[in-house]
Design an enzyme around this catalytic site. Structure first.
Site, PDB file in Angstrom:
ATOM      1  CE  LYS A   1       3.356 -27.717  15.941  1.00 18.06           C
ATOM      2  NZ  LYS A   1       1.990 -28.030  16.434  1.00 18.06           N
TER       3      LYS A   1
ATOM      4  CG  ASN B   1       6.570 -31.254  14.362  1.00 14.48           C
ATOM      5  OD1 ASN B   1       6.917 -32.371  14.706  1.00 14.48           O
ATOM      6  ND2 ASN B   1       5.325 -30.823  14.483  1.00 14.48           N
TER       7      ASN B   1
ATOM      8  CG  HIS C   1       0.987 -33.136  22.722  1.00 13.89           C
ATOM      9  ND1 HIS C   1       0.865 -34.175  21.820  1.00 13.89           N
ATOM     10  CD2 HIS C   1       1.242 -32.025  21.993  1.00 13.89           C
ATOM     11  CE1 HIS C   1       1.041 -33.691  20.582  1.00 13.89           C
ATOM     12  NE2 HIS C   1       1.260 -32.398  20.670  1.00 13.89           N
TER      13      HIS C   1
END
Length: 441
Positions: A121, A144, A189
């Site tokens: 990304k 981000n 995560h």
């Protein structure tokens, strides 16, 4: 822009300082609404504390429930999980909990391109931003990556390109995007989420309020849960945005129209063919003149230390992928890699006990000279007959300097951590880059 979201907000508590928290505080101060702003950070040593306005009280080292439960609005840092017991008490009390992207959505009235995914990304976000700029738009890139979203609002751009993590999306419900893409999903995560479904659902929030939704036809997990329209991209299937072959030449194809051949982009690796396809799909979806952007799309050399082409000297490409500190990253860099000549691949460092045997079948299909260095360089020696042992990157570069020919690729993609010989992976990549350029001088 959300209609009057601040109507009943007087007391705001920001949870978590750092770069994002500071951007939230400064944004609230700029609004001049006379908010009563307070900051909570559970760390004893609070990053950014010295840059916090003296007018804003800070509670550090723990949560302050009194502050939280008397707030009209709580703005959390992406690093704070909504499952945190104190945040759960806030939600149970009916106090809204949002993140910085939600605040951005409340104030923004310009087009947004929203990008999420487990891998790629940052590259797609940066590449898209540079391509839009080349097409003549005043573009602001962040979220981000790089600049916090709220800081971008100070720049009245024509269009915003936001990289969005699952953590940011958890606290976002009002973001309207011109186009949103979910690149891929892989396990990550799991210390934050109870299951892959929870992680996936957080990422799927990117499609809420999106005019155009783009999914990966090669990854079913990227498809929206609700019945909604979407466009697809794929390297292998005939989709809206695809890679097609004609007369042995591969082309990026946008809704049936060939745009350019895959061999014309500077970045190496099959994952970057996919990334480029998404960049073209995003530009197409917002109606940009792609012809104007093509020179930048072709010449884009990547984010620093991520499959970055740092030099193209006489047809020899030097690729800095120092950020590949694990097996998965190096596999991604090598999978589908194409070059006219030989690949000189630099691997090694601190292996952290990893098993690198999965690289063997990939290396078998490549014209490769495997150059192993560093503390755990021996862990790679059995992977390919060409493997040769060195002490350092410097020693490797001097050994290969007289062997390279046009069409060759020299790639640092170590699959290991760097701290046996370097301060960090950035320093490792910088040394590789300097050595490459010294040969060119």
């Amino acid at each position: 822009m959300v209609a009057n979201p601040w109507q009943n907000v007087k007391k705001v508590v920001v949870v978590g300082l750092g770069v994002t928290g500071l951007s939230v505080v400064n944004y609230l101060l700029r609004k001049q609404n006379n908010f009563e702003i307070r900051v909570i950070d559970t760390r004893e040593n609070v990053p950014g504390r010295e840059r916090l306005s003296s007018s804003v009280p800070l509670h550090n080292g723990s949560f302050n429930l009194d502050w939280l439960l008397n707030a009209d609005l709580v703005v959390t840092n992406p690093g704070i999980a909504l499952a945190t017991p104190e945040i759960q008490q806030v939600l149970a009390s009916g106090i809204p909990v949002v993140g910085d992207i939600e605040l951005f959505a409340w104030d923004n009235d310009k087009p947004v391109i929203a990008i999420t995914g487990s891998n790629g990304k940052s590259t797609v976000t940066d590449w898209t931003g540079q391509a839009l700029s080349a097409a003549g738009l005043d573009v602001a890139v962040g979220g981000n990556i790089g600049v916090p979203a709220l800081d971008l609002l100070q720049h009245q751009a024509d269009i915003y390109v936001l990289e969005l993590s699952s953590f940011q999306l958890e606290t976002t419900s009002s973001l309207k995007s011109k186009v949103a893409v979910f690149l891929n999903l892989s396990e990550d995560h799991m210390d934050r989420y109870r299951s892959m479904d929870d992680y996936r659902n957080a990422k799927l929030r990117i499609f809420d309020n999106a005019d155009v939704r783009i999914v990966n036809a090669d990854d079913i997990a990227t498809y929206p849960l609700k019945d909604s329209s979407y466009l697809e991209f794929s390297l292998d299937k005939k989709t809206d945005f695809a890679v097609t072959t004609q007369d042995d030449v591969e082309f990026f194809t946008l809704q049936g129209k060939k745009v350019l051949s895959t061999s014309e982009i500077s970045l190496v690796g099959r994952h970057n063919v996919s990334n480029c396809l998404v960049v073209l799909a995003l530009l197409h979806s917002v109606g940009v003149d792609i012809e104007r952007a093509l020179p930048v799309i072709k010449s884009y050399s990547g984010l620093t230390h991520r499959c970055q082409v740092v030099l193209d000297n006489g047809g020899i490409k030097w690729v800095n992928d120092s950020k590949a500190t694990n097996l998965a990253s190096t596999k991604a860099a090598l999978t589908g890699l194409r070059m006219e000549g030989k690949l000189f691949l630099l691997v090694g460092g601190v292996s952290k006990g990893a098993d690198f045997s999965e690289l063997a079948p990939i290396l078998k299909n490549l014209n490769v000279q495997l150059c192993c260095f560093g503390q755990d360089g021996d862990a790679f020696m059995s992977l390919h007959p060409s493997a040769k042992r060195f002490e350092s990157i410097n020693e490797i570069i001097h050994w290969i300097s007289g062997q390279m020919k046009r069409g060759d690729v020299v790639m640092l993609s170590p699959a290991c951590a760097s701290f046996d010989q370097f301060k960090n992976f950035m320093a490792r990549g910088d040394e590789f880059t300097e050595l490459a350029r010294s040969l060119d001088s």
